[in-house]
Write an enzyme that holds these catalytic residues in place. Structure first.
Site, PDB file in Angstrom:
ATOM      1  N   LYS A  36      43.164  46.035  36.711  1.00  0.00           N
ATOM      2  CA  LYS A  36      42.693  44.786  36.094  1.00  0.00           C
ATOM      3  C   LYS A  36      42.328  45.108  34.656  1.00  0.00           C
ATOM      4  O   LYS A  36      41.461  45.951  34.393  1.00  0.00           O
ATOM      5  CB  LYS A  36      41.473  44.247  36.840  1.00  0.00           C
ATOM      6  CG  LYS A  36      40.856  43.014  36.187  1.00  0.00           C
ATOM      7  CD  LYS A  36      39.579  42.581  36.901  1.00  0.00           C
ATOM      8  CE  LYS A  36      38.737  41.714  35.980  1.00  0.00           C
ATOM      9  NZ  LYS A  36      37.410  41.431  36.557  1.00  0.00           N
ATOM     10  N   ALA A  63      35.509  35.504  37.416  1.00  0.00           N
ATOM     11  CA  ALA A  63      34.307  35.369  36.583  1.00  0.00           C
ATOM     12  C   ALA A  63      33.776  33.941  36.560  1.00  0.00           C
ATOM     13  O   ALA A  63      34.527  32.982  36.381  1.00  0.00           O
ATOM     14  CB  ALA A  63      34.550  35.830  35.140  1.00  0.00           C
TER      15      ALA A  63
END
Lengths: 259, 372
Positions: free
Chosen positions: A98, A185
């Site tokens: 990521k 997020a």
């Protein structure tokens, strides 16, 4: 039998919830959180991984069946992210990565340009690259063209638990980008993860909302259920929403006999 | 480019004092409702008007800390490699006039001390020296850092003010963080407290964090020594300093240290003692103002205070601390160190204490992408 497998980087995943490893009061909570969530993918910051993968560190608490998604947290440039990705690979964390490139420590917003650059380099090296981005169509396209395996737009700034503040932009990515969109997020509650999945997100990554809850294990279970519910709703195809003022529509219309 | 010293002129002492004195309960409550606080909001939270709202501030600070740091606390330990100092700071145990034995470690000796620290499990280390360029030169500090770097995830420095090129030298040697205590932001008081030695130069010290940022240091800490000046004055200036640096150097990871002056070798009459309630007000106000900044609490504070400050904002603590030079590898405890340690817990004890309150001691929280 799972009729809705999620294939990412050539791997078939049964769960569409990804979880994190940061912010827990004890790393020893991670196995129970992982089990309760049903997640198969877990992200870990390379900056928290020791030089040797011993059982004392965070790696010793990650269930062996889980797929590691190391992240490049701490990188401020594409070059730094690339170095951390290579380190992750050398450390035996696999070839998923990521990409996090953040050079603004005040707002922790990702740098799209540097992220796309790192994506291109690492995709060419054979990594399965999942770039974390602002939900910007142009950045998403650049990452897709660079070889990303999925796009990870933020729902709200990291750690804020504010939910899908970027709903409209995430919706555009889901519509326009021919890659899985994994909302990462900002998701603070299971209902928000469910909403993202209902919109057609392929998966959600949740860390703070679970780790900072009073009962992380129960919250992980709730997120697992919410993501499944949202996915089921997406697959089922929600009914149309009538605009305000159009009046109600009976489920058994009075004129139905005319058909 | 503007310096912080120039910016601070917009907040002269009179303006700070008047704003703190005139802050109202409404200002405090309004600040607590804001997502993004401005300097005036921070000052309101530091003002006497905020004192009755300490619990509300603590609740807000706790929520913000959990949101951005979770229940993880970074652990570091200091390594004093030289206490030879040319300054005569009136409050400091390293004062050149203090007739105590001095020690300056060779690079081999520093490495031996660092090995003992690494063997205990520490991965974040802070190198400290007195201010004696002729002996503890930037090159010496860089050599020590380069030598010990392979055994640590993070090497920081807390040394005298350097030039941008000298900070760059340290970065090249593997240093990733620096802490600079301005001690007090009051220039007149600063001049009186630092009568002799290179530290006398207020502006050079005040702008050191900015030079460090330009030299490539990734993590920067600032702090005032609480008790030298009135609470609101230096508490506010410290937060303003961190806020200004964060805005001008968004890639830098900012932190704030919160030391209160301790007894030491020599004597100093503390005029503005900061009590526990004020310290809590400081930590919680800082967390509300700078939600993502680290807050460091040293072993000057008691175990009791440190354990209670963690949930409301502190994110970095030291453990296994010695402020004396040497002694870890040689058992040579030759002097009392820079200040008295109140919390003597080892790494294991600190980790156990944190676990007892539901927090995790994080030993490694950095992987230098440049060094990889």
């Amino acid at each position: 039998m799972n009729n809705d497998p999620f294939i990412l980087g050539g791997v078939t995943l049964a769960s569409r919830l990804f979880i994190g490893t940061g912010k827990y009061g004890a790393d020893s909570l991670i196995p129970a959180v992982a089990e309760a969530s049903g997640a198969e993918v877990i992200t870990v910051a390379m900056r928290r991984v020791g030089k040797q993968q011993d059982t004392q560190g965070i790696m010793g608490h990650i269930p062996p069946h889980m797929r590691l998604l190391p992240n490049t947290s701490g990188a401020r440039t594409a070059d730094e992210a690339v170095r951390l990705a290579r380190l992750a690979h050398a450390a035996g964390c696999g070839d998923w990565i990521k990409i996090e490139v953040i050079s603004d420590t005040r707002h922790l917003l990702p740098d799209g340009y540097e992220t796309a650059k790192a994506t291109e380099i690492l995709a060419k090296e054979g990594f399965t690259v999942l770039p974390y981005i602002n939900p910007d169509l142009y950045v998403a396209r650049a990452c897709a063209e660079a070889g990303a395996a999925a796009i990870m737009p933020l729902g709200a700034p990291i750690g804020t638990n504010r939910g899908l503040r970027t709903r409209e932009m995430v919706g555009i990515l889901i519509e326009e980008i021919d890659l899985p969109i994994i909302v990462d997020a900002g998701i603070g509650r299971p209902s928000q993860a469910c909403e993202a999945m209902e919109m057609g997100a392929a998966a959600c990554l949740v860390n703070t909302a679970i780790a900072s809850s009073s009962d992380p294990v129960s919250m992980a279970r709730a997120f697992g259920a919410a993501v499944r519910a949202g996915r089921d709703a997406w697959l089922a195809g929600p009914g149309a929403v009538k605009a305000q003022g159009q009046g109600a529509e009976a489920s058994s219309p009075l004129t139905g006999f005319l058909r | 480019m503007e310096t912080f010293q120039e910016y601070l002129q917009a907040w002269p002492a009179e303006r700070r004092a008047a704003a703190a004195a005139n802050a109202t309960e409404a200002d405090v409550l309004a600040a607590l409702q804001k997502e993004i606080l401005q300097p005036a909001d921070f000052l309101a939270l530091l003002s006497p008007a905020a004192a009755p709202h300490l619990e509300s501030m603590a609740q807000r600070a706790r929520d913000l800390t959990l949101r951005f740091f979770g229940r993880a606390v970074n652990i570091f330990t200091p390594l004093y490699i030289s206490d030879v100092c040319t300054n005569q700071c009136r409050y400091c145990g390293f004062n050149a006039k203090n007739k105590q034995p001095r020690r300056h470690l060779s690079i081999d000796e520093a490495a031996a001390e660092a090995d003992v620290i690494a063997d205990k499990g520490f991965q974040h280390i802070l190198l400290l020296t007195g201010d004696a360029r002729h002996l503890s030169s930037p090159q010496y500090i860089a050599d020590a850092a380069r030598r010990i770097k392979p055994r640590f995830a993070s090497v920081g420095v807390e040394v005298y003010s350097l030039t941008t090129d000298e900070y760059r030298l340290l970065v090249d040697a593997g240093v990733d963080s620096m802490t600079m205590f301005q001690e007090t932001y009051n220039p007149d008081l600063y001049a009186w407290l630092h009568p002799v030695g290179p530290k006398h130069d207020y502006g050079f010290r005040l702008n050191a964090p900015q030079r460090a940022a330009e030299g490539g240091i990734r993590s920067i800490g600032v702090g005032a020594l609480l008790g030298l000046e009135s609470f609101e004055q230096d508490a506010f200036a410290t937060g303003l300093h961190a806020w200004w640096l964060q805005r001008h150097y968004p890639g830098v990871d900012m932190s704030v240290s919160i030391p209160r002056i301790c007894p030491h070798e020599g004597s100093f009459d503390v005029q503005y003692a900061v009590d526990d309630r004020q310290l809590v007000q400081y930590v919680t106000a800082m967390r509300c103002f700078l939600p993502r900044a680290g807050i460091t609490c040293s072993s000057r504070e008691s175990a009791f205070m440190r354990d209670h400050l963690v949930p409301i904002g502190v994110t970095r603590v030291s453990a296994g601390v010695s402020t004396a030079v040497g002694g870890r590898a040689t058992e040579d405890l030759h002097n009392p160190g820079q200040f008295e340690i109140t919390d003597c817990r080892s790494l294991e004890e600190m980790a156990a204490s944190l676990a007892g309150i539901g927090y995790q001691a994080v030993l490694k929280d950095w992987e230098d992408p440049v060094a990889v």
